[in-house]
Design a protein around this motif. Structure first.
Motif, PDB file in Angstrom:
ATOM      1  N   ILE A 132       8.048   8.936   6.135  1.00 11.71           N
ATOM      2  CA  ILE A 132       7.173   9.453   5.091  1.00 11.71           C
ATOM      3  C   ILE A 132       7.229   8.410   3.989  1.00 11.71           C
ATOM      4  O   ILE A 132       8.304   7.965   3.588  1.00 11.71           O
ATOM      5  N   ALA A 133       6.076   7.980   3.531  1.00 12.12           N
ATOM      6  CA  ALA A 133       6.006   6.974   2.467  1.00 12.12           C
ATOM      7  C   ALA A 133       5.141   7.506   1.338  1.00 12.12           C
ATOM      8  O   ALA A 133       4.089   8.100   1.575  1.00 12.12           O
ATOM      9  N   VAL A 134       5.611   7.302   0.135  1.00 11.26           N
ATOM     10  CA  VAL A 134       4.832   7.614  -1.064  1.00 11.26           C
ATOM     11  C   VAL A 134       4.455   6.262  -1.650  1.00 11.26           C
ATOM     12  O   VAL A 134       5.328   5.476  -2.031  1.00 11.26           O
ATOM     13  N   VAL A 135       3.150   5.980  -1.657  1.00  9.63           N
ATOM     14  CA  VAL A 135       2.675   4.640  -1.984  1.00  9.63           C
ATOM     15  C   VAL A 135       1.675   4.702  -3.129  1.00  9.63           C
ATOM     16  O   VAL A 135       0.736   5.497  -3.095  1.00  9.63           O
ATOM     17  N   THR A 136       1.888   3.847  -4.122  1.00 15.28           N
ATOM     18  CA  THR A 136       0.979   3.744  -5.262  1.00 15.28           C
ATOM     19  C   THR A 136       0.324   2.366  -5.217  1.00 15.28           C
ATOM     20  O   THR A 136       0.994   1.347  -5.051  1.00 15.28           O
ATOM     21  N   VAL A 137      -0.996   2.377  -5.348  1.00 14.98           N
ATOM     22  CA  VAL A 137      -1.800   1.162  -5.298  1.00 14.98           C
ATOM     23  C   VAL A 137      -2.655   1.113  -6.554  1.00 14.98           C
ATOM     24  O   VAL A 137      -3.331   2.083  -6.894  1.00 14.98           O
ATOM     25  N   SER A 138      -2.625  -0.009  -7.232  1.00 15.93           N
ATOM     26  CA  SER A 138      -3.444  -0.203  -8.427  1.00 15.93           C
ATOM     27  C   SER A 138      -4.184  -1.528  -8.293  1.00 15.93           C
ATOM     28  O   SER A 138      -3.560  -2.556  -8.007  1.00 15.93           O
ATOM     29  N   GLY A 139      -5.490  -1.490  -8.458  1.00 18.44           N
ATOM     30  CA  GLY A 139      -6.282  -2.715  -8.337  1.00 18.44           C
ATOM     31  C   GLY A 139      -6.186  -3.356  -6.972  1.00 18.44           C
ATOM     32  O   GLY A 139      -6.283  -4.576  -6.848  1.00 18.44           O
ATOM     33  N   GLY A 140      -5.963  -2.563  -5.934  1.00 15.48           N
ATOM     34  CA  GLY A 140      -5.870  -3.088  -4.580  1.00 15.48           C
ATOM     35  C   GLY A 140      -4.514  -3.640  -4.203  1.00 15.48           C
ATOM     36  O   GLY A 140      -4.349  -4.172  -3.105  1.00 15.48           O
ATOM     37  N   ARG A 141      -3.527  -3.524  -5.076  1.00 12.78           N
ATOM     38  CA  ARG A 141      -2.173  -4.039  -4.827  1.00 12.78           C
ATOM     39  C   ARG A 141      -1.153  -2.907  -4.853  1.00 12.78           C
ATOM     40  O   ARG A 141      -1.238  -1.994  -5.685  1.00 12.78           O
ATOM     41  N   ILE A 142      -0.176  -2.994  -3.971  1.00 11.21           N
ATOM     42  CA  ILE A 142       0.892  -1.996  -3.930  1.00 11.21           C
ATOM     43  C   ILE A 142       1.802  -2.222  -5.132  1.00 11.21           C
ATOM     44  O   ILE A 142       2.338  -3.317  -5.319  1.00 11.21           O
ATOM     45  N   THR A 143       1.952  -1.176  -5.943  1.00 17.55           N
ATOM     46  CA  THR A 143       2.826  -1.281  -7.103  1.00 17.55           C
ATOM     47  C   THR A 143       4.143  -0.539  -6.899  1.00 17.55           C
ATOM     48  O   THR A 143       5.143  -0.876  -7.523  1.00 17.55           O
ATOM     49  N   ARG A 144       4.127   0.461  -6.013  1.00 17.66           N
ATOM     50  CA  ARG A 144       5.358   1.198  -5.716  1.00 17.66           C
ATOM     51  C   ARG A 144       5.251   1.757  -4.312  1.00 17.66           C
ATOM     52  O   ARG A 144       4.215   2.302  -3.928  1.00 17.66           O
ATOM     53  N   TYR A 145       6.327   1.608  -3.557  1.00 22.19           N
ATOM     54  CA  TYR A 145       6.366   2.088  -2.180  1.00 22.19           C
ATOM     55  C   TYR A 145       7.735   2.722  -1.980  1.00 22.19           C
ATOM     56  O   TYR A 145       8.751   2.039  -2.015  1.00 22.19           O
TER      57      TYR A 145
END
Length: 142
Positions: free
Chosen positions: A107-120
């Motif tokens: 299970i992954a919680v992934v944050t993407v901003s402007g097309g880039r992964i900022t937190r995984y």
């Protein structure tokens, strides 16, 4: 880089890159200051990587340890935050050193901003790894 920068599309693109063993392109999906976390990592394994360079260093040898063949199960859940998704997946392949089958649910919680992964945040189960030392990288240790 995917043409669509929505988190789910970036995540799916990243999985295709991992399956293609294109680690440099996968790392290029990361923001320079992105954070990669392993909340369930056992003692002696990294729990947090800060910055794209740290992610690149960590992932460099991934194909030498895990020969990822497929992600036969993938469900992506949207959240109340348009930049964050929750992905449930099962990955299969083989452990390179031993040749043993590899199968892991994540299970992954992934944050993407402007097309880039900022937190995984990568929630994998270290108890599912072989205990004979063949899985040095299967969940995170090198």
């Amino acid at each position: 880089m995917p043409t669509d920068t929505r988190p789910a599309d970036v995540y799916r693109h990243g999985l295709r890159l991992l399956l293609g063993k294109d680690i440099p392109a996968w790392v290029d999906l990361w923001h320079d200051e992105g954070v990669f976390e392993f909340p369930f990592a056992p003692e002696g394994w990294p729990k947090r990587l800060e910055g794209k360079a740290a992610v690149a260093d960590y992932m460099r040898a991934y194909p030498d340890h895990i020969d990822l063949h497929d992600v036969p199960e993938l469900t992506i859940h949207e959240t109340g935050d348009p930049e964050t998704i929750v992905a449930e997946m099962r990955a299969v392949g083989r452990l390179v050193r031993s040749g043993d089958p590899y199968e892991m649910s994540y299970i992954a919680v992934v944050t993407v901003s402007g097309g880039r992964i900022t937190r995984y945040r990568d929630y994998w189960n270290p108890l599912a790894l072989p205990q004979d030392g063949t899985a040095d990288f299967a969940g995170g240790r090198r």
